[in-house]
Design a protein around this motif. Structure first.
Motif, PDB file in Angstrom:
ATOM      1  N   THR A 169      -7.432   9.665  -2.855  1.00 16.72           N
ATOM      2  CA  THR A 169      -8.076   8.895  -1.773  1.00 16.72           C
ATOM      3  C   THR A 169      -7.200   8.723  -0.543  1.00 16.72           C
ATOM      4  N   GLY A 170      -5.896   8.960  -0.692  1.00 15.95           N
ATOM      5  CA  GLY A 170      -4.985   8.836   0.438  1.00 15.95           C
ATOM      6  C   GLY A 170      -4.290   7.494   0.544  1.00 15.95           C
ATOM      7  N   LEU A 171      -4.740   6.509  -0.249  1.00 14.41           N
ATOM      8  CA  LEU A 171      -4.167   5.165  -0.153  1.00 14.41           C
ATOM      9  C   LEU A 171      -4.406   4.431  -1.465  1.00 14.41           C
ATOM     10  N   LEU A 200       0.819  -1.198   0.000  1.00 16.77           N
ATOM     11  CA  LEU A 200       0.000   0.000   0.000  1.00 16.77           C
ATOM     12  C   LEU A 200       0.859   1.256   0.000  1.00 16.77           C
ATOM     13  N   VAL A 226      -3.978   7.415  -5.325  1.00 18.73           N
ATOM     14  CA  VAL A 226      -3.388   7.647  -4.000  1.00 18.73           C
ATOM     15  C   VAL A 226      -3.539   9.120  -3.622  1.00 18.73           C
ATOM     16  N   HIS A 246       0.872   5.247   0.710  1.00 18.48           N
ATOM     17  CA  HIS A 246       0.135   6.244   1.482  1.00 18.48           C
ATOM     18  C   HIS A 246       0.459   7.634   0.943  1.00 18.48           C
ATOM     19  N   ASN A 247      -0.559   8.463   0.842  1.00 18.67           N
ATOM     20  CA  ASN A 247      -0.365   9.823   0.356  1.00 18.67           C
ATOM     21  C   ASN A 247       0.332  10.676   1.408  1.00 18.67           C
ATOM     22  N   ASP A 248       1.158  11.580   0.956  1.00 20.95           N
ATOM     23  CA  ASP A 248       1.716  12.611   1.832  1.00 20.95           C
ATOM     24  C   ASP A 248       1.778  13.889   1.005  1.00 20.95           C
ATOM     25  N   LEU A 301       5.075   3.282   2.743  1.00 22.38           N
ATOM     26  CA  LEU A 301       4.473   2.090   2.164  1.00 22.38           C
ATOM     27  C   LEU A 301       4.281   1.082   3.287  1.00 22.38           C
ATOM     28  N   THR A 302       3.190   0.348   3.232  1.00 23.63           N
ATOM     29  CA  THR A 302       2.931  -0.709   4.205  1.00 23.63           C
ATOM     30  C   THR A 302       2.450  -1.944   3.457  1.00 23.63           C
TER      31      THR A 302
END
Length: 109
Positions: free
Chosen positions: A69-71, A32, A66, A34-36, A102-103
């Motif tokens: 939606t943030g992800l 995944l 991303v 993640h947005n920053d 990232l996760t």
């Protein structure tokens, strides 16, 4: 497939019994993104192309998803592959002084 020792049947022909064991597919994990608000869009697209083997069109679509939606999912892999890709991206992001995150999480069956 595992084979049992050969046995003689009543015709004099040696045969081997086949095991009924089935191999299970490895559990898959989603990587995944993640947005920053600091990592550039260009860097994210480059990572998706170079590390996740996406086409430019796919990479741009994922990046925008991303961003909006943030992800988003960069890819789905067996655990070791997913973790290796995460480690590569995080190392590259730190080299460029980006806080990209990232996760991984197990894929739903």
């Amino acid at each position: 497939m595992a084979r049992q020792p050969k046995e003689q049947d009543n015709t004099g022909v040696a045969t081997a019994e086949r095991s009924k064991e089935k191999l299970q597919r490895p559990k898959l994990y989603k990587v995944l993104l993640h947005n920053d608000h600091y990592t550039t869009r260009e860097f994210v697209v480059e990572v998706l192309i170079s590390i996740f083997n996406k086409t430019e069109t796919e990479a741009v679509a994922i990046m925008f998803h991303v961003h909006q939606t943030g992800l988003g999912v960069a890819g789905v892999y067996p655990f070791d592959v997913a973790q290796t890709k995460v480690d590569k991206v995080l190392r590259l992001a730190r080299e460029h002084e980006y806080p990209l995150l990232l996760t991984t999480e197990p894929e739903d069956d």
